[in-house]
Scaffold this active site. Structure first.
Site, PDB file in Angstrom:
ATOM      1  N   LYS A 327     -37.288  52.925  27.442  1.00 31.39           N
ATOM      2  CA  LYS A 327     -38.114  51.930  26.745  1.00 31.39           C
ATOM      3  C   LYS A 327     -39.517  51.860  27.363  1.00 31.39           C
ATOM      4  O   LYS A 327     -40.521  51.873  26.653  1.00 31.39           O
ATOM      5  CB  LYS A 327     -37.411  50.566  26.840  1.00 31.39           C
ATOM      6  CG  LYS A 327     -38.055  49.472  26.031  1.00 31.39           C
ATOM      7  CD  LYS A 327     -37.004  48.550  25.462  1.00 31.39           C
ATOM      8  CE  LYS A 327     -36.657  47.389  26.364  1.00 31.39           C
ATOM      9  NZ  LYS A 327     -37.462  46.203  26.070  1.00 31.39           N
ATOM     10  N   GLY A 400     -41.740  41.770  26.466  1.00 29.09           N
ATOM     11  CA  GLY A 400     -42.680  41.306  27.484  1.00 29.09           C
ATOM     12  C   GLY A 400     -43.578  42.443  27.941  1.00 29.09           C
ATOM     13  O   GLY A 400     -44.777  42.259  28.176  1.00 29.09           O
ATOM     14  N   ARG A 428     -42.141  33.233  27.274  1.00 32.80           N
ATOM     15  CA  ARG A 428     -42.294  33.909  28.574  1.00 32.80           C
ATOM     16  C   ARG A 428     -43.708  33.748  29.145  1.00 32.80           C
ATOM     17  O   ARG A 428     -44.678  33.665  28.415  1.00 32.80           O
ATOM     18  CB  ARG A 428     -41.884  35.374  28.433  1.00 32.80           C
ATOM     19  CG  ARG A 428     -40.399  35.452  28.071  1.00 32.80           C
ATOM     20  CD  ARG A 428     -39.903  36.855  27.954  1.00 32.80           C
ATOM     21  NE  ARG A 428     -39.966  37.559  29.214  1.00 32.80           N
ATOM     22  CZ  ARG A 428     -39.695  38.854  29.333  1.00 32.80           C
ATOM     23  NH1 ARG A 428     -39.362  39.555  28.263  1.00 32.80           N
ATOM     24  NH2 ARG A 428     -39.749  39.438  30.503  1.00 32.80           N
ATOM     25  N   GLN A 475     -45.235  45.458  35.056  1.00 30.95           N
ATOM     26  CA  GLN A 475     -45.984  45.073  33.856  1.00 30.95           C
ATOM     27  C   GLN A 475     -47.376  44.571  34.228  1.00 30.95           C
ATOM     28  O   GLN A 475     -48.369  44.929  33.601  1.00 30.95           O
ATOM     29  CB  GLN A 475     -45.220  43.996  33.074  1.00 30.95           C
ATOM     30  CG  GLN A 475     -43.916  44.521  32.507  1.00 30.95           C
ATOM     31  CD  GLN A 475     -43.109  43.449  31.801  1.00 30.95           C
ATOM     32  OE1 GLN A 475     -43.485  42.286  31.781  1.00 30.95           O
ATOM     33  NE2 GLN A 475     -41.989  43.854  31.231  1.00 30.95           N
ATOM     34  N   ASP A 621     -33.657  45.410  35.820  1.00 30.26           N
ATOM     35  CA  ASP A 621     -33.063  45.164  34.496  1.00 30.26           C
ATOM     36  C   ASP A 621     -31.548  45.376  34.484  1.00 30.26           C
ATOM     37  O   ASP A 621     -30.888  45.103  33.478  1.00 30.26           O
ATOM     38  CB  ASP A 621     -33.702  46.093  33.459  1.00 30.26           C
ATOM     39  CG  ASP A 621     -35.164  45.733  33.212  1.00 30.26           C
ATOM     40  OD1 ASP A 621     -35.537  44.569  33.469  1.00 30.26           O
ATOM     41  OD2 ASP A 621     -35.921  46.611  32.775  1.00 30.26           O
ATOM     42  N   ARG A 652     -31.663  35.242  33.471  1.00 30.57           N
ATOM     43  CA  ARG A 652     -30.483  36.115  33.574  1.00 30.57           C
ATOM     44  C   ARG A 652     -29.505  35.696  34.665  1.00 30.57           C
ATOM     45  O   ARG A 652     -28.343  36.100  34.637  1.00 30.57           O
ATOM     46  CB  ARG A 652     -30.925  37.570  33.760  1.00 30.57           C
ATOM     47  CG  ARG A 652     -31.436  38.145  32.452  1.00 30.57           C
ATOM     48  CD  ARG A 652     -31.769  39.609  32.537  1.00 30.57           C
ATOM     49  NE  ARG A 652     -32.066  40.119  31.202  1.00 30.57           N
ATOM     50  CZ  ARG A 652     -32.805  41.192  30.953  1.00 30.57           C
ATOM     51  NH1 ARG A 652     -33.305  41.899  31.947  1.00 30.57           N
ATOM     52  NH2 ARG A 652     -33.014  41.585  29.724  1.00 30.57           N
TER      53      ARG A 652
HETATM   54  C1  S3P Z   1     -41.074  46.960  32.715  1.00 29.35           C
HETATM   55  C2  S3P Z   1     -41.170  46.269  33.888  1.00 29.35           C
HETATM   56  C3  S3P Z   1     -40.174  45.285  34.319  1.00 29.35           C
HETATM   57  C4  S3P Z   1     -38.889  45.381  33.528  1.00 29.35           C
HETATM   58  C5  S3P Z   1     -39.147  45.538  32.060  1.00 29.35           C
HETATM   59  C6  S3P Z   1     -39.947  46.794  31.810  1.00 29.35           C
HETATM   60  C7  S3P Z   1     -42.146  47.921  32.370  1.00 29.35           C
HETATM   61  O1  S3P Z   1     -40.709  43.985  34.133  1.00 29.35           O
HETATM   62  O2  S3P Z   1     -38.082  44.259  33.761  1.00 29.35           O
HETATM   63  O3  S3P Z   1     -37.929  45.616  31.351  1.00 29.35           O
HETATM   64  O4  S3P Z   1     -41.953  48.732  31.446  1.00 29.35           O
HETATM   65  O5  S3P Z   1     -43.188  47.898  33.011  1.00 29.35           O
HETATM   66  P1  S3P Z   1     -41.602  43.269  35.277  1.00 29.35           P
HETATM   67  O6  S3P Z   1     -42.831  44.046  35.438  1.00 29.35           O
HETATM   68  O7  S3P Z   1     -41.858  41.875  34.753  1.00 29.35           O
HETATM   69  O8  S3P Z   1     -40.742  43.253  36.486  1.00 29.35           O
END
Ligand code: S3P
Length: 741
Positions: A327, A400, A428, A475, A621, A652
């Site tokens: 993803k 998110g 969020r 993220q 995750d 969670r």
């Molecule tokens: C992701 C970063 C993670 C993860 C999310 C995907 C990404 O989140 O939990 O499912 O693709 O950068 P966080 O950056 O909030 O930890």
């Protein structure tokens, strides 16, 4: 229905054409009124209405029809409305409800105001979106409105009782009732109904005019038939509609003429790119429309679509397969491919609702994207400065990641944008990206508590900053690096612990240099991206469900193919191995800058552990399903330093603890983690997944060691990250079925 009291005592239907006749016969069939009286100036139609049993009684005059009726329905041509209103005015009871069935609503309200001086609260204009090319009372069909929409356009001061009875009447005819304002109705209908009819009439007329014998139609294929079916509609009715909805129709004709002209120019100039862009955008929109019609589009409200997983206990898992694409990488491949110079081809793209929403959002900004077709996507990059202002908000579904990464990109665009998402995403926290972006010069407005929607003002100059991230978040890091591509000078981000580095790797793959200095990554603004090909490996976060499934279910063995094993993502393998899992990583290779391998996993006796805190961001995750492993292990498992789990698609920690409790398993919730005593029996029961895809799939896995049936509710969002989960789980041995999918 028959045992209930009728909704109206006496209904007068004025005008016995297809719609008036169908409404009369539906009311009679379902006994929604004590009596249905019909009136039509055409005495033969009126007599036919009575003899065919469409109405109970034919009125001799309009006075006879209207006097004593508590509902009067105008079902006459739109242009005749005013005259008929003048005729009924002396006889209409004060308490009667007045409605119509015309295709334009401003004209009806204007006529009511002209005749009565003002619009009474009991005047509720209506428009059934149903019809056929047939007309007249002979075509009357009591089933015409079943599963069709009826739009009511009550005024702000509408009489509530009148509105609810009229709504009930249409619902009793099988229709779905929507309400909206008069002006919105007319805009929407001008675009989706009136313009297509105009084009169909005009096209058929043009072709027929060119060839007097109309021989040309002999050669016409199915496309022509589909496209022009509506040109056989009633000319009188349609001439009325265009004259009555003139302003809204003119606006949409101008818009269409402009766009058609652009296509003409593109063809004249041999500009294939524009044609491809418009056609792919239209194809995507049409497919999206088909999905809406069949109720599966990602914009359909998932809170309305209820999917429940039903699981029978026990079973062993076996097989060899590849779970869907990663993803995180799928989102990023679209973003960087769109901003690159040249064409990027992606294979293994995740066709889940979240990454599809990202793809659609870039189409909304003028990027031509072909596919996805079995994981293959071709993106025609527009360059760093080539995005166009979208016509509306960018909808990012449940994701998110998408919202935070988009925030960085959109803050640097020359146009304003608004980022929206579903109910879960709307709760969020976005302050974690909005605050540092503001420090770079971005102008971002959010709801209370920094929640979406985010309204981002375009045309801001961004300056590079150094940012020490307070939480380990890929993220946030990615958002700032993406904004940094556009910023003056260097943008650097230091992370408190390693997090997934797909953005850095993919930027390098697109030829954009990312500097690394221990925990700090930085970029210099002002560069360009060069298109490249991306092979997205299977998502280790999706593989995780099967790693745990095969570990906890006796006599199991699975091979998971082509899984991404980037070291910033392999916490789940490390933790499971520490617990004693039997996982073999083989066929290791590097594809497109990302390490990939096949994984073999066999059942094993697991032991509880203290999860090393440095593994938390690397398995962030996967904790929901790791909690299931912990329940099946011998001894205690303790998780600390994982407060971030509380702000994922759900809280969670709490939602997992509640779900376990519903199955008779105790867990101690702490501020930043959980303590689970292994070896407890997983009972049967109902678990609420709170719309969180990973919670839903984790409890599906738990069924392998349960002692009773498990039901998991609110599972529609599984489609955001793992389309086909239920089928794959079934095929390898989990006793699962989905209801409402
Ligand atoms: C992701 C970063 C993670 C993860 C999310 C995907 C990404 O989140 O939990 O499912 O693709 O950068 P966080 O950056 O909030 O930890």
């Amino acid at each position: 229905m028959s045992a209930q009291k009728p909704i109206f005592n006496r209904v007068a239907i004025l005008g016995l054409g297809l719609i008036g006749g169908s409404l009369a016969s539906a009311i009679r069939r379902h006994r929604l009124a004590g009596q249905v009286v019909g009136y039509d100036k055409r005495s033969d139609e009126l007599a036919l209405g009575e003899s065919l049993g469409v109405i109970d009684q034919a009125a001799n005059s309009i006075q006879d029809a209207v006097q004593g009726s508590d509902l009067v329905v105008l079902a006459v041509p739109v242009r005749a409305t005013k005259t008929v209103l003048e005729e009924i005015k002396p006889w209409l009871d004060d308490a009667a409800v007045l409605t119509d069935v015309g295709s334009t609503k401003s004209s009806f309200v204007a006529d009511v105001e002209a005749v009565f001086g003002s619009r009474s609260p009991r005047v509720i204009p209506g428009h059934p979106i149903a019809g056929s090319e047939k007309s007249g009372i002979r075509a009357a069909n009591p089933e015409l409105f079943v599963s069709h929409k009826v739009i009511l356009t009550p005024g702000d001061d509408a009489d509530e009782d009148a509105l609810s009875r009229l709504t009930a009447l249409w619902q009793g005819c099988g229709a779905t009732v929507l309400t909206m304002s008069v002006s919105y109705h007319d805009e929407v209908l001008a675009a989706t109904s009136h313009l297509p009819h105009l084009i169909a009439f005009s096209l058929v007329d043009t072709l027929a005019g060119e060839d007097e014998n109309m021989d040309i139609f002999r050669y016409a294929a199915g496309g022509f038939r589909d496209f022009t079916r509506i040109a056989a509609s009633d000319p009188v009715m349609w001439h009325d509609i265009f004259l009555s909805n003139r302003d809204a129709v003119l606006r949409v004709i101008d818009h269409f003429t402009h766009d058609l002209d652009q296509l003409r120019t593109a063809i004249a100039a041999q500009d294939g790119a524009t044609l491809l862009r418009v056609f792919s955008r239209a194809k995507a929109a049409r497919e999206h429309f088909s999905k809406i019609l069949s109720g599966q589009a990602f914009v359909t409200n998932h809170s309305e679509k209820q999917v429940t997983f039903r699981l029978q206990p026990g079973g062993a898992v076996s097989g060899e397969f590849r779970v869907p694409g990663d993803k995180s990488m799928s989102h990023r491949s679209i973003m960087l491919g769109a901003l690159a110079e040249g064409i990027t081809e992606v294979t293994g793209f995740l066709e889940g609702e979240d990454s599809l929403a990202t793809l659609q959002a870039f189409r909304d900004m003028g990027v031509t994207i072909e596919g996805p077709d079995n994981g293959f996507v071709r993106i025609h990059g527009v360059g760093m400065r080539g995005l166009q202002a979208p016509r509306g908000p960018l909808y990012l579904g449940n994701s998110g990641t998408a919202m935070r990464l988009f925030a960085g990109l959109m803050a640097a665009q020359p146009f304003d944008s608004e980022l929206t998402g579903d109910a879960s995403l709307s709760k969020r926290p976005m302050g974690r990206v909005a605050d540092p972006l503001r420090a770079m010069g971005a102008v971002i407005d959010a709801e209370d508590g920094g929640r979406p929607p985010l309204r981002i003002s375009g045309g801001q100059k961004l300056n590079g900053i150094h940012y020490e991230m307070p939480m380990a978040s890929a993220q946030v890091k990615s958002c700032l690096l993406l904004a940094g591509l556009y910023a003056e000078g260097s943008t650097s981000v230091t992370e408190p612990a390693p997090t997934r580095d797909h953005t850095e790797r993919m930027l390098s793959g697109f030829g954009y240099h990312v500097y690394r200095d221990g925990p700090t990554a930085s970029v210099s603004g002002g560069g360009t991206l060069s298109a490249c090909n991306i092979d997205v490996p299977a998502d280790i976060s999706s593989a995780a469900f099967f790693l745990v499934a095969a570990s906890i279910a006796p006599n199991s063995e699975l091979i998971l193919k082509h899984v991404g094993i980037n070291p910033t993502r392999t916490g789940v393998i490390n933790i499971l191995k520490l617990m004693g899992a039997d996982i073999e990583v083989f066929n290791e290779r590097e594809i497109g800058g990302e390490p990939v391998a096949d994984l073999r996993v066999r059942s094993a006796e697991l032991n509880g552990i203290d999860i090393p805190e440095d593994q938390v961001p690397l398995a962030i995750d996967e904790f929901p399903v790791l909690f299931i492993a912990a329940v099946c292990a011998r001894g205690r498992t303790v998780l600390r330093g994982a407060e971030e789990l509380r702000v994922k698609e759900s809280d969670r920690i709490q939602v997992m603890a509640d779900g376990l409790a519903a199955l008779g398993v105790n867990a101690v919730v702490t501020a930043d983690g959980i303590i689970i005593e292994g070896g407890q029996t997983i009972g049967g029961g109902t678990v609420d997944s709170h719309g969180d895809h990973r919670i839903a799939m984790s409890f599906a896995v738990a069924s392998l060691r349960a002692s009773g049936d498990i039901e998991v509710t609110d599972c529609a969002n599984v489609a955001t990250s793992f389309p086909g989960f239920v089928e794959l789980a079934q095929s390898c041995g989990i006793h699962i079925s989905a209801e409402g999918a």
